[in-house]
Design a protein around this motif. Structure first.
Motif, mmCIF file in Angstrom:
data_model
loop_
_atom_site.group_PDB
_atom_site.id
_atom_site.type_symbol
_atom_site.label_atom_id
_atom_site.label_comp_id
_atom_site.label_asym_id
_atom_site.label_seq_id
_atom_site.Cartn_x
_atom_site.Cartn_y
_atom_site.Cartn_z
ATOM 1 N N GLU A 37 0.851 -1.183 0.000
ATOM 2 C CA GLU A 37 0.000 0.000 0.000
ATOM 3 C C GLU A 37 0.891 1.238 0.000
ATOM 4 O OE1 GLU A 37 -3.873 1.989 2.124
ATOM 5 O OE2 GLU A 37 -2.945 0.254 3.082
ATOM 6 N N PRO A 38 0.791 2.076 -1.020
ATOM 7 C CA PRO A 38 1.691 3.223 -1.162
ATOM 8 C C PRO A 38 1.241 4.441 -0.345
ATOM 9 C CG PRO A 38 0.269 3.114 -3.060
ATOM 10 C CD PRO A 38 -0.070 1.920 -2.201
ATOM 11 N N GLU A 39 1.153 4.267 0.958
ATOM 12 C CA GLU A 39 0.657 5.320 1.836
ATOM 13 C C GLU A 39 1.399 6.651 1.690
ATOM 14 O OE1 GLU A 39 -0.105 4.112 5.865
ATOM 15 O OE2 GLU A 39 -0.697 2.121 5.207
ATOM 16 N N PRO A 40 2.728 6.673 1.515
ATOM 17 C CA PRO A 40 3.404 7.973 1.352
ATOM 18 C C PRO A 40 2.922 8.760 0.129
ATOM 19 C CG PRO A 40 4.993 6.264 1.858
ATOM 20 C CD PRO A 40 3.679 5.575 1.585
ATOM 21 N N LEU A 41 2.380 8.068 -0.857
ATOM 22 C CA LEU A 41 1.898 8.725 -2.070
ATOM 23 C C LEU A 41 0.603 9.506 -1.829
ATOM 24 C CD1 LEU A 41 2.240 9.092 -5.157
ATOM 25 C CD2 LEU A 41 0.916 6.980 -5.426
ATOM 26 N N TYR A 42 -0.178 9.115 -0.831
ATOM 27 C CA TYR A 42 -1.497 9.704 -0.630
ATOM 28 C C TYR A 42 -1.447 11.211 -0.382
ATOM 29 C CZ TYR A 42 -3.008 4.817 -0.202
ATOM 30 O OH TYR A 42 -3.254 3.492 -0.427
ATOM 31 N N ASP A 43 -0.485 11.688 0.416
ATOM 32 C CA ASP A 43 -0.363 13.130 0.658
ATOM 33 C C ASP A 43 0.005 13.870 -0.623
ATOM 34 O OD1 ASP A 43 -1.066 13.050 3.337
ATOM 35 O OD2 ASP A 43 1.011 12.893 4.033
ATOM 36 N N VAL A 44 0.886 13.274 -1.416
ATOM 37 C CA VAL A 44 1.278 13.886 -2.694
ATOM 38 C C VAL A 44 0.069 13.998 -3.611
ATOM 39 C CG1 VAL A 44 2.711 13.609 -4.761
ATOM 40 C CG2 VAL A 44 3.648 13.066 -2.497
ATOM 41 N N LEU A 45 -0.723 12.939 -3.670
ATOM 42 C CA LEU A 45 -1.927 12.971 -4.512
ATOM 43 C C LEU A 45 -2.858 14.085 -4.069
ATOM 44 C CD1 LEU A 45 -2.699 9.151 -4.805
ATOM 45 C CD2 LEU A 45 -1.716 10.646 -6.560
ATOM 46 N N SER A 46 -3.097 14.174 -2.778
ATOM 47 C CA SER A 46 -3.986 15.206 -2.243
ATOM 48 C C SER A 46 -3.464 16.602 -2.568
ATOM 49 C CB SER A 46 -4.124 15.019 -0.732
ATOM 50 O OG SER A 46 -4.927 16.023 -0.183
ATOM 51 N N GLN A 47 -2.175 16.820 -2.367
ATOM 52 C CA GLN A 47 -1.573 18.126 -2.646
ATOM 53 C C GLN A 47 -1.670 18.500 -4.117
ATOM 54 O OE1 GLN A 47 2.438 17.762 -1.175
ATOM 55 N NE2 GLN A 47 1.774 17.696 0.964
ATOM 56 N N ARG A 48 -1.685 17.510 -4.986
ATOM 57 C CA ARG A 48 -1.751 17.765 -6.427
ATOM 58 C C ARG A 48 -3.169 17.754 -6.971
ATOM 59 N NH1 ARG A 48 3.129 15.466 -9.815
ATOM 60 N NH2 ARG A 48 1.888 16.665 -11.262
ATOM 61 N N GLY A 49 -4.172 17.612 -6.072
ATOM 62 C CA GLY A 49 -5.564 17.695 -6.504
ATOM 63 C C GLY A 49 -6.164 16.396 -7.001
ATOM 64 N N PHE A 50 -5.654 15.270 -6.515
ATOM 65 C CA PHE A 50 -6.165 13.968 -6.921
ATOM 66 C C PHE A 50 -6.845 13.268 -5.744
ATOM 67 C CE2 PHE A 50 -2.777 14.778 -9.961
ATOM 68 C CZ PHE A 50 -3.388 14.430 -11.165
ATOM 69 N N ALA A 51 -7.826 12.454 -6.062
ATOM 70 C CA ALA A 51 -8.486 11.584 -5.096
ATOM 71 C C ALA A 51 -8.081 10.157 -5.427
ATOM 72 C CB ALA A 51 -9.999 11.745 -5.182
ATOM 73 N N HIS A 52 -8.211 9.267 -4.447
ATOM 74 C CA HIS A 52 -7.825 7.874 -4.696
ATOM 75 C C HIS A 52 -8.688 6.917 -3.890
ATOM 76 C CE1 HIS A 52 -5.777 8.561 -0.899
ATOM 77 N NE2 HIS A 52 -5.839 7.245 -0.729
ATOM 78 N N GLU A 53 -8.763 5.689 -4.375
ATOM 79 C CA GLU A 53 -9.358 4.570 -3.652
ATOM 80 C C GLU A 53 -8.370 3.424 -3.748
ATOM 81 O OE1 GLU A 53 -13.373 3.343 -4.503
ATOM 82 O OE2 GLU A 53 -13.860 5.350 -5.215
#
Length: 78
Positions: free
Chosen positions: A46-62
């Motif tokens: 699970e790429p948990e460190p990526l989640y903050d980057v996604l949020s900062q760049r305007g992306f949502a994820h599941e």
């Protein structure tokens, strides 16, 4: 959470196939992602460190754990 399926994704990146750190490859895929498109990221963890980057760049994820060593992360513009 809905089931994340590679057949539904517009683009797919399998980071298990990338030699070295996949961060730059992931960012390139995100930069190419058009509004309304979905990127499926496949990873052995699970790429948990990526989640903050996604949020900062305007992306949502599941995220869904498909197998013991396979996670699917569906990424789209928020």
């Amino acid at each position: 959470m809905s089931q994340v399926d590679s057949a539904d994704a517009d683009r797919t990146i399998d980071v298990r196939q990338i030699e070295g750190a996949p961060f730059d490859d992931i960012m390139a895929e995100l930069d190419a992602l058009e509004p309304g498109e979905t990127l499926l990221l496949q990873s052995s963890f699970e790429p948990e460190p990526l989640y903050d980057v996604l949020s900062q760049r305007g992306f949502a994820h599941e995220t869904e754990q498909v197998e013991p060593n396979l996670f699917h992360v569906e990424i789209r513009h928020a």
